[in-house]
Each structure stands twice: as structure tokens, then as C-alpha cells.
Scaffold this active site. Sequence first.
Site, PDB file in Angstrom:
ATOM      1  N   HIS A 299      -3.815  -2.265  -4.609  1.00  0.00           N
ATOM      2  CA  HIS A 299      -2.898  -3.194  -5.293  1.00  0.00           C
ATOM      3  C   HIS A 299      -3.623  -4.526  -5.381  1.00  0.00           C
ATOM      4  O   HIS A 299      -4.855  -4.582  -5.225  1.00  0.00           O
ATOM      5  CB  HIS A 299      -1.548  -3.318  -4.576  1.00  0.00           C
ATOM      6  CG  HIS A 299      -1.648  -3.582  -3.103  1.00  0.00           C
ATOM      7  ND1 HIS A 299      -2.020  -4.798  -2.590  1.00  0.00           N
ATOM      8  CD2 HIS A 299      -1.457  -2.772  -2.038  1.00  0.00           C
ATOM      9  CE1 HIS A 299      -2.045  -4.739  -1.274  1.00  0.00           C
ATOM     10  NE2 HIS A 299      -1.709  -3.514  -0.905  1.00  0.00           N
TER      11      HIS A 299
ATOM     12  N   CYS B 282       0.788  -1.228   0.000  1.00  0.00           N
ATOM     13  CA  CYS B 282       0.000   0.000   0.000  1.00  0.00           C
ATOM     14  C   CYS B 282       0.825   1.285   0.000  1.00  0.00           C
ATOM     15  O   CYS B 282       0.535   2.212  -0.755  1.00  0.00           O
ATOM     16  CB  CYS B 282      -0.968  -0.002   1.180  1.00  0.00           C
ATOM     17  SG  CYS B 282      -0.180  -0.128   2.800  1.00  0.00           S
TER      18      CYS B 282
END
Length: 843
Positions: free
Chosen positions: A242, A78
Amino acid sequence: MNRITRRSFNAGALTLPALAAAVSDERGRRPNILWITAEDMGPHLGAYGDACAKTPRLDRLAGEGMLFLRCFSNAPVCGPARSTLITGRYPPSLGSQNMRTRVPFAGRTFSGMLREHGYYCSNHHKEDYHFPTPPEAWDDSSREASYRNRPPGTPFFSVFNYVCTHESRFRYHAVQGGPLPYHHPDEAPLRPYHPDVPAARRDTAAYYHKIAELDGKVGALLDQLKHDGLYEDTIIFFFGDHGEGLQRGKRWLYDSGLHTSLIVRIPERYRAAVPAYRPGAKNGNLVSFVDFAPTVLKLAGIEPPAEMEGTNFLAAETRPTSFGYRDRTEEIIRISRSVRDRRYRYIRNLLPFSPQSRMHHGTDKMPTMQALWARHLAGTLTPEEARYFSITPVEELYDCEADPHQVRNLAADPARREQLDVLRREVFDWMIEHRDLGVVPEYELMRWCETRDADPTRFFAGRAKEHRALVELAFAASGGSPREAERFGRALDHREPCFRYWACLGAYALTDRERAAPLKSRLEFRLTDDSPVVRSTAAVALLKDHPGHEHALRVLRVSLHSEEDPHALLWTADVLRWPGHTALSRLNDVVRARYRKQKTVTYPDEFASMTTYVRDALGALWIRMTHGAPLPWLAFRGSSGPSFQDRFDRGDTLPVAWFEEGHPLGAPWQIVSGEWAVRNRELAVARTDRPPSLVLADTTGVAPSEPFRVEAEVHLKRRGAMAGLVFGATSPDDFYVCRFWKNAPDRAVFQVLRMRRARDLQQVVSTEPFSFEGETLRCTATNESGQLRYRVIDPNGTTLLVGHTALTMPAGRSWSGLYQIMSEELSFSRFRFARGRDVRGTV
């Protein structure tokens, strides 16, 4: 094959039809823009054809908008991904590529540019950019932030981030046996590299369960937007930060770690200015996170600045490739770069010296990972599963059409030589063009920022040729070709520590060890280098061929004892896990002593995360050298073995880990590290080299009215630290949490919460703030006829807080007996349970 370079693509893009100067409706009103982001989530929606996904609201949004089939984050974790999003630049260009690093930032955020042009910008609420958030970035970035707080008539850019899909959330849900109303584990679609065992199926089902939960939350936000009359005035983006949070997803440069969902809905009144947009269509163009900032600026009628490294992905044509990067992910240091075109993915690993399966404090808590370790130790892995335990290859190439899960590496296939050469060159050129700072050791970069220049982007200012030479050296070092031995020898004498660092790595990697022999004297000279990372790397390179080299061993001992810098210490802990040398067995006493010492170390706020990462890396070293395997504590013991009660009554010594499957809470007794002896119904520490980090104590059948007493000592060493206990569970879905939280240097909060998982409800029963300036608290909690009575005192005996609260239990229910220590920074002196049982220990 015709090769399209980044530079040639950008040159061509200048001739494409541009968007209108401003996207606006017939009245000239600029659009609102809403970002809805989800954590750790791949493209697992019904709209993508995933039959397991229960996502009616997001599927409906995809039907109204455009669904992007090839959207890739640039980082598989992240922090670096969010650094990309907020700047429109690649973190390796900024120095912000390492997880939870903290570097200076002298550039601009795109949200700040929106504010300069009259937008109200709010962020709810995660930042995690790896640099201090510039004050001009947001009008409001908090848990209360919302577009609803803007001045009337002001266009807004608003971010809502949902954490329910984060790996920690679905892992906790799976381990605790939470309900899975939408997904039966037997129907969960396993990845080919996951073992077909109940634990992996539960993890996967829990992941999809949390996606279904997310769908409801997103639906509620969209309903709010409609209620506010803004739905047709707002351009909506939905995407994950992601790829998926399952094992071999997050933190990995495969599609599983980078590929994510992307939906963009543009209201009809704004579509004329975006001719490439087609509602209800599926767009197969490559989209990269670095493109998001310039795209939003274009939608707002703002020309993206020249320093932004992405392009507008809503233009008629988009990028031919998407690049990815992975550097330090928490306590594990890897330097890898990747490029993906429409068919192939190429990965270059610049530190291919270690197994891929190094211990990680987050991943290895997942039952899927524990099952993999058990199968690895038993020798029952499938070929796909076994890849995780192999040495990291130098190069990887995958045909993503024929091999969507990327389990067949084609890098050695002569038939794919052309694709391999082209994509290798793409990665090299990208690193050169963007002045990739990943080739600079993190220690050297942080020291440079502190002592020479506050802007890491200036590290190679005016030194483009030197940067290119360093990237070339890094490629040569990772390959370990004997032909490069002379180059490594010359670089060992270079004036810059970055070159000497890669030269030491090259000497370590040489596949012909006879070619390493002439480098011995130069490596020995580097044992006194000014740079601690060069000294450690030279020592490990020497020990590969000279395992008894006393000077090299002394360098590593000094490094492990050093208080110099956490980045240098973490590097030493990482390289000691590499294969090919026996240094670790000679350093048992030092690692053990350093680990014990590290439990009391706290780094400054800018390096706060390193406190945990260094401790975890040292803990992994201690476990490996003590037990001869990286993660022995994760070996399963099935329920066919002796029960814990049998062991308790016999006075057995418990193993490092003990799991019993089938318990409704997943693990009724679990000791994560250290050995405990049981004598006379008393659990006491048998080995204290690494104190246990988690203990669950079973008091099944104790009625709510029966007394218990807990005396605990809590250590809250920094702002944001949290510690507490879970107790009084009536079922896996209904229990109480008692916790401390240090929310300021001189204040803390004591909370009692009731957790009801079936409703996803966290009910705050009581919150008591109090003044607290030290690090240590003592708490006594007593259950008296359903009342929790608590007293908090400081080490001097001064009472800080006294209170009580009712513990409401359903009629006829009893405690299920869960008493759980939640933090490694908490110790308990005694649990007193009904029937006179005492449990003692230290965490």
C-alpha cells in the site's frame, strides 16, 4: 459527463482481444512468476522521478520492464490489502476488511488454482489474509520458502516479502539515531502536511534510507535468480502492499496511503502473448490490487473464475476507476469508501463524527506525529497540518493533478458539483454491486458467522433489496440531514440490528437537534436492545442532548464492564471519544477500573489481536479523561529545560512524558504513561491508574566491567508474545538485546542478540529453548566482568534455565547506559547499577 459504471465496463471488456490461452515460449513452457513485495512503500523510486530515492537496482528493473504510474492498493493497510491480493476479491465482499479480523473463508485463492494447474507455489513468508490460510494455498509458506525448493522442471509462483520499509522499521531507525548514509535529513522532501522540524525530516530521511536498503535486498534476489539461470524464464512483479508508512499515508484513503509502485518485467520469449506490454514504457492506466490475481492466472493460462472481481491489467484496456476502503484500522473504527479516476479522488466517510486525530498506538510513536501534537497544543499549526485535527468531513473531493497531496477538499465547491455527484454515485453503486459488508457492525458480523452461517458472504444472501436499503440508511445517517429524521425513527423499530445501529447513528448526527427530540423515546427503548452495539450507540445519541441521562450512562458502564465480546467493548471505547457529549467525564471510575482489568485479559486465539486493540483504546480514554487532551504524553519538552539528572537530584515528580532532544539515542529518559516520583535517588510509582509502558534508565559512564543486576518478571500470555530488555549500548549502533519469546503453548526461548545498526546486523549470540507452560517467568541477569549470567525460574522457584554469555565491547568503550523495557507485559522489581543506584517500578 459520461459515467462509466463498473458493470458497463465489464460488459465492454468481454469484447477486448483476450490473451492467448496460455503465455508460453516457443517450446510451450509456461513462465515462472515472481512477486517481490515491500511493506508500507509508495511510488518512491528514482524511476518515478523521485530525486531523493537511491534505487539503482529497481530503476534498472523498471528500465527493462514496464513502470505503472497509477497502481493503487484497495486498502491503506496491509491485512485487507493482502486479503484482496490472495483472493482477487474485495474484502468488504468477504467480511475481511477490518484490520486483523479473523473470518471464515469458503472461497478459493489464486495460488491454490495455480497449484491445481501444476505450479509450485511458495510464500516467504507473510500471509495476514484475515482468514485461516487454506491448506491448498501454498506448497510452502515459511521463512525458508523459496522457488529453489520446487521439484525439478516445475514452473513456480513465488512471493518474497520485504519488511525493512515497514513503518516500525524506519521509525525505530529514526528514533534510535541510526546512520543515514544516503540521505541527509535537511534534504528530505517534506509533505505539505508534515511540520518542518528536525523530527519530521529525520523520519522522512529514515524512510528513504530503508527504501535504499530494500533496493539492495531486491538486487540480491535478482542476482540469485540470474545465478540460477531463471531470470529470462521468469515474469517479475515488484510492488508495495500500500502507500507510504509516514504520517497521513498508511491507514488513510488518500493517494499517500493507496498509491504504490508497480514494475512488471516480462522476458522477451513471453512477450508475444501480451501485446499491450512495452519494455521500458511508462503505463498510465489505472491498476487496482483486485486485478493482480486474474492477471497472474491469465499469464499462467488459467481462466479466472467468475467470483473474482478484478480484471487483467495487462490487457489492451483497463479499468476506468479504482476503489478503496477503510474500516477498523487496529483500535480505531472508521468506515470510509473511496473511488479514484485518472484525475479525481472522492471519499465518503460514513462515520464523520470524530476528529481525524484519534490516538493510535503505532502512528503516535512516530516523532513526526509527536511534533504535530506539540504544535497543535501550542497553536502553531499551518492550515495543511491543522486538517489532521479537524472533524472528519462527510465527503471529500480532490483534484489529484492540481493537488497531488490532497490537502484542498473541493466537495463544497459548486464548480465541482458534477464530478462530486458522479463519483458519489460510483461509490454507492460499487457498495451495492459488491454487497459491501462494511455497513454491518463488526460485532454483528462475527456473531452471525459464529451462530448462523460460517460464510460471511451469505449475510445478505437473497436479501439484495435489504442490503441496498441499509446502504441508503448509512449514507443518510452520515449526512445527518434533518430531512432524514423520520427515516431514522422508522429504522429504530427495524427487526435487524444493523438498521437500528445506523438509525442511532443518524439520530446522533442530526444537524438540527430539535428534530432529534421526537426520537428520544425510541432511543430510550433501544437502551435494552438485544445488540450491545445498538445499546451503546443509542446511549451516546441520548447523551448528546441529555448529558445526565442515568439509564444511558448505566448502559455504557455495563458495556465497559462486560466480558461479552471484544468487538462490542471496542465499539463502546471508540464512540466515547466522539465529540458532542459529556459521557466520558461521568465514567472516569469505570474506564479506569476497566483499563486496569484489561491488562489481565487475554482473548482466544482467533481474537488475539483484539487484546492489544481494546487495551489501547481504553488507554486512550483514560489519558483523555485524566488530562483533558487525547495525547498529552506526546508534548515535547526541549533540552533547554531542567535535565533529568536535575529532576532526579531535586526529587521532582516527573510529567506524563518527558523528552530530551539531542541525546544520541533520541530519548535517554522516557516515561510513556503514568507519573513517577523521585525520592532519595529512587524512582517510584506515584500514580498507578495506568502503569508505565516504557522506561529508559540512564547509567552513562558505567564501564563494562562494573557490575549491574536486573531482576525482572515477564508475563507471556499467548503464543507469539515477546518481552525483554535492551542493555549495554556502546553507541546507538551497537547494543545487546535480551528477550523472551513464547513460541508454543508449552515452550519459550531466551535469546541474547547483538544489534549493530550500521551494518544492519542482528547477531544471535545465544539461544536457549526451555519448557514453559504458564504465563509468568522471573529472570535475574548479572554482568560480571563482561559476562552476562542469567537464571530463569518459574513462580514456584523452580529453575528453568541457567546460562552465561560473553558481552564483547570495543576496546576503550563504556556502556552508554541504555536499559530499556521492551514490552508492556514485562515488569521489573529492581535494577541495581554501579554507584548503588536503585530503580523500582512496575510496568
